[in-house]
Write a protein that holds these residues in place. Structure first.
Motif, PDB file in Angstrom:
ATOM      1  N   ARG A  93       0.882  -1.202   0.013  1.00 10.70           N
ATOM      2  CA  ARG A  93      -0.137   0.066  -0.143  1.00 10.70           C
ATOM      3  C   ARG A  93       0.850   1.388   0.158  1.00 10.70           C
ATOM      4  NH1 ARG A  93      -1.127  -2.111   5.471  1.00 10.70           N
ATOM      5  NH2 ARG A  93      -0.238  -0.432   7.146  1.00 10.70           N
ATOM      6  N   TRP A  94       2.240   1.111   0.135  1.00 14.00           N
ATOM      7  CA  TRP A  94       3.186   2.401   0.174  1.00 14.00           C
ATOM      8  C   TRP A  94       4.431   1.749  -0.388  1.00 14.00           C
ATOM      9  CZ3 TRP A  94       7.970   3.633   1.627  1.00 14.00           C
ATOM     10  CH2 TRP A  94       8.400   4.938   2.103  1.00 14.00           C
ATOM     11  N   LEU A  95       4.879   2.643  -1.320  1.00 11.97           N
ATOM     12  CA  LEU A  95       5.941   2.272  -2.199  1.00 11.97           C
ATOM     13  C   LEU A  95       6.978   3.598  -1.713  1.00 11.97           C
ATOM     14  CD1 LEU A  95       4.762   1.300  -5.499  1.00 11.97           C
ATOM     15  CD2 LEU A  95       5.397  -0.247  -3.606  1.00 11.97           C
ATOM     16  N   GLY A  96       8.337   3.209  -1.713  1.00 14.26           N
ATOM     17  CA  GLY A  96       9.392   4.430  -1.496  1.00 14.26           C
ATOM     18  C   GLY A  96      10.540   4.088  -2.256  1.00 14.26           C
ATOM     19  N   TYR A  97      10.740   5.030  -3.332  1.00 13.08           N
ATOM     20  CA  TYR A  97      12.205   4.846  -4.116  1.00 13.08           C
ATOM     21  C   TYR A  97      13.194   5.799  -3.836  1.00 13.08           C
ATOM     22  CZ  TYR A  97      14.895   4.508  -8.396  1.00 13.08           C
ATOM     23  OH  TYR A  97      15.888   4.253  -9.031  1.00 13.08           O
ATOM     24  N   LEU A  98      14.387   5.426  -3.701  1.00  7.89           N
ATOM     25  CA  LEU A  98      15.579   6.359  -3.332  1.00  7.89           C
ATOM     26  C   LEU A  98      16.254   6.463  -4.616  1.00  7.89           C
ATOM     27  CD1 LEU A  98      15.068   5.481  -0.519  1.00  7.89           C
ATOM     28  CD2 LEU A  98      17.463   5.214  -0.131  1.00  7.89           C
ATOM     29  N   SER A  99      16.114   7.910  -5.229  1.00 10.94           N
ATOM     30  CA  SER A  99      16.338   8.356  -6.533  1.00 10.94           C
ATOM     31  C   SER A  99      17.683   9.418  -5.934  1.00 10.94           C
ATOM     32  CB  SER A  99      15.333   9.084  -7.065  1.00 10.94           C
ATOM     33  OG  SER A  99      15.780   9.723  -8.413  1.00 10.94           O
ATOM     34  N   THR A 100      17.842  10.316  -7.015  1.00 10.10           N
ATOM     35  CA  THR A 100      18.969  11.018  -6.638  1.00 10.10           C
ATOM     36  C   THR A 100      18.710  12.515  -7.199  1.00 10.10           C
ATOM     37  OG1 THR A 100      21.415  11.596  -7.795  1.00 10.10           O
ATOM     38  CG2 THR A 100      19.713  10.440  -9.097  1.00 10.10           C
ATOM     39  N   THR A 101      19.567  13.447  -6.664  1.00  7.90           N
ATOM     40  CA  THR A 101      19.152  14.863  -7.051  1.00  7.90           C
ATOM     41  C   THR A 101      19.693  15.095  -8.357  1.00  7.90           C
ATOM     42  OG1 THR A 101      21.319  15.560  -5.703  1.00  7.90           O
ATOM     43  CG2 THR A 101      18.969  15.833  -4.645  1.00  7.90           C
ATOM     44  N   VAL A 138       3.644   1.675 -11.473  1.00  3.65           N
ATOM     45  CA  VAL A 138       3.175   0.599 -10.538  1.00  3.65           C
ATOM     46  C   VAL A 138       2.189   1.228  -9.322  1.00  3.65           C
ATOM     47  CG1 VAL A 138       4.089  -0.903  -8.750  1.00  3.65           C
ATOM     48  CG2 VAL A 138       5.454  -1.016 -10.712  1.00  3.65           C
ATOM     49  N   ALA A 139       2.550   2.490  -8.989  1.00  4.89           N
ATOM     50  CA  ALA A 139       1.633   2.951  -8.021  1.00  4.89           C
ATOM     51  C   ALA A 139       0.316   3.296  -8.392  1.00  4.89           C
ATOM     52  CB  ALA A 139       2.187   4.236  -7.516  1.00  4.89           C
ATOM     53  N   SER A 140       0.259   3.815  -9.891  1.00  6.58           N
ATOM     54  CA  SER A 140      -0.863   4.027 -10.664  1.00  6.58           C
ATOM     55  C   SER A 140      -1.709   3.071 -10.794  1.00  6.58           C
ATOM     56  CB  SER A 140      -0.509   4.891 -11.728  1.00  6.58           C
ATOM     57  OG  SER A 140      -1.824   5.214 -12.614  1.00  6.58           O
ATOM     58  N   GLU A 141      -1.216   1.837 -11.210  1.00  9.27           N
ATOM     59  CA  GLU A 141      -1.870   0.535 -11.445  1.00  9.27           C
ATOM     60  C   GLU A 141      -2.299  -0.055  -9.946  1.00  9.27           C
ATOM     61  OE1 GLU A 141       1.256  -1.754 -13.406  1.00  9.27           O
ATOM     62  OE2 GLU A 141       1.444  -0.493 -15.143  1.00  9.27           O
ATOM     63  N   SER A 142      -1.734   0.047  -9.113  1.00 10.13           N
ATOM     64  CA  SER A 142      -1.992  -0.799  -7.857  1.00 10.13           C
ATOM     65  C   SER A 142      -2.766   0.185  -6.758  1.00 10.13           C
ATOM     66  CB  SER A 142      -0.784  -1.219  -7.068  1.00 10.13           C
ATOM     67  OG  SER A 142      -0.127  -0.131  -6.527  1.00 10.13           O
ATOM     68  N   GLY A 143      -2.637   1.572  -7.006  1.00  8.90           N
ATOM     69  CA  GLY A 143      -3.350   2.567  -6.071  1.00  8.90           C
ATOM     70  C   GLY A 143      -2.678   2.752  -4.725  1.00  8.90           C
ATOM     71  N   ALA A 144      -1.396   2.238  -4.731  1.00  8.50           N
ATOM     72  CA  ALA A 144      -0.360   2.589  -3.657  1.00  8.50           C
ATOM     73  C   ALA A 144      -0.008   3.898  -3.627  1.00  8.50           C
ATOM     74  CB  ALA A 144       0.796   1.589  -3.724  1.00  8.50           C
ATOM     75  N   ALA A 145       0.427   4.423  -2.458  1.00  7.53           N
ATOM     76  CA  ALA A 145       0.937   5.720  -2.154  1.00  7.53           C
ATOM     77  C   ALA A 145       2.585   5.552  -2.850  1.00  7.53           C
ATOM     78  CB  ALA A 145       0.943   6.241  -0.788  1.00  7.53           C
ATOM     79  N   LEU A 146       3.250   6.651  -3.272  1.00  8.17           N
ATOM     80  CA  LEU A 146       4.492   6.561  -3.826  1.00  8.17           C
ATOM     81  C   LEU A 146       5.363   7.681  -3.040  1.00  8.17           C
ATOM     82  CD1 LEU A 146       6.849   5.587  -5.505  1.00  8.17           C
ATOM     83  CD2 LEU A 146       5.812   6.988  -7.411  1.00  8.17           C
ATOM     84  N   HIS A 147       6.392   7.635  -2.603  1.00 12.43           N
ATOM     85  CA  HIS A 147       7.099   8.542  -2.072  1.00 12.43           C
ATOM     86  C   HIS A 147       8.313   8.464  -2.889  1.00 12.43           C
ATOM     87  CE1 HIS A 147       4.704  10.272   1.294  1.00 12.43           C
ATOM     88  NE2 HIS A 147       4.194   8.973   0.900  1.00 12.43           N
ATOM     89  N   ILE A 148       8.995   9.597  -3.350  1.00 15.12           N
ATOM     90  CA  ILE A 148      10.491   9.499  -4.207  1.00 15.12           C
ATOM     91  C   ILE A 148      11.199  10.322  -3.285  1.00 15.12           C
ATOM     92  CG2 ILE A 148      11.517  10.033  -6.284  1.00 15.12           C
ATOM     93  CD1 ILE A 148       8.907   9.513  -8.046  1.00 15.12           C
TER      94      ILE A 148
END
Length: 287
Positions: A93-101, A138-148
């Motif tokens: 229900r919650w996804l977090g992705y560690l990206s870069t500046t 993925v978040a759009s398909e599943s309805g999960a929250a997404l934090h980048i």
């Protein structure tokens, strides 16, 4: 409600997130690249599963994960978690992705925030942008929250300027107008877990400290902490020819990263608001 956090990539940052989550009562599991490391982490009380990105994890390994964090860097073939485990990710229900500046590209030392257009040109930053979009899908398909989480240079015990000063490899390169932002791994982990309380929508967070600075300044302060002489500054024009293409690529971009949104909307209070507090704590702990 049970909260199970699954972390793709129990490396430097992933392990810090895992350890903090365990102290907060989470059920935590994750991946590492080898069976040997998985065995070692399990012996330390962390549920770890070997994952090399070529085959999906079993549903049993993933478990009933409510929250997922991915720290794994994408490659030319994309994000390995997205590529092989997409069906499993849809369960959370919650996804977090560690990206870069680095996705902001070069801004000639100007400030950037989460609304700044992405001007990435470096291959690794373009790969991160593609991965960000994959997680959005993925978040759009599943309805999960997404934090980048867009991250600058990550430092902490065992991985800081102090180590390079101690082993004699630190070089003070003088490139006027060059700024780098940083974040202590402890503040990275705390910010990530703070965001798990927000389980709706998509958010981008710049996770950086308050004081972008030139590497030469940081090295000088590290020398002061260790009682070492400050090495002379080397003009960029003299240093660049001997640097690796990867090292030169970092100096090709300059920006200062704002963290106002992180503090204002997520309520994060940085334990190490600048490199000075962070390096001093590491030095006092014996590196």
């Amino acid at each position: 409600m049970t909260r199970r956090l699954f972390i793709f990539g129990l490396g430097y940052s992933g392990l810090e997130i895992a350890k903090l989550a365990k102290t907060q009562g989470w059920s935590v599991a994750g991946t590492c690249t080898t069976d040997e490391k998985a065995r070692r982490l399990r012996a330390e009380g962390i549920e770890a599963h070997a994952f090399d990105g070529t085959a999906p994890l079993s549903a049993q390994s993933f478990g009933e994960a409510s929250h997922v964090v991915c720290t794994v860097a994408p490659g030319t073939a994309g994000d390995p978690a997205l590529r092989t485990c997409r069906a499993l990710l849809g369960r959370a229900r919650w996804l977090g992705y560690l990206s870069t500046t680095g996705v902001y590209g070069d801004h000639d030392g100007a400030w950037v925030d989460e609304t700044t257009p992405t001007l990435a040109t470096q291959p690794r930053s373009l790969q991160r942008l593609a991965a960000e979009q994959g997680w959005r899908d993925v978040a759009s398909e599943s309805g999960a929250a997404l934090h980048i989480f867009r991250l600058p240079g990550i430092y902490g015990p065992g991985r800081s300027t102090l180590d390079r000063v101690a082993d004699g490899t630190a070089r003070r390169i003088d490139k006027p107008g060059q700024f780098f932002s940083r974040i202590h791994v402890t503040d990275l982990a705390a910010s990530t877990l703070k965001a798990t309380d927000c389980e709706q929508g998509t958010e981008i967070w710049n996770v950086a400290d308050d004081l972008p600075a030139a590497n030469a300044d940081v090295i000088a302060y590290a020398c002061e902490l260790l009682g070492r002489p400050v090495p002379p500054a080397i003009p960029w024009e003299d240093a660049a020819p001997a640097m690796t293409p990867m090292a030169r690529s970092f100096y090709a971009e300059s920006r200062r990263v704002r963290n106002d949104k992180l503090k204002r909307e997520l309520g994060v209070v940085l334990r190490y608001p600048t490199y000075r507090e962070g390096l001093k704590a590491i030095a006092e702990a014996g590196l």
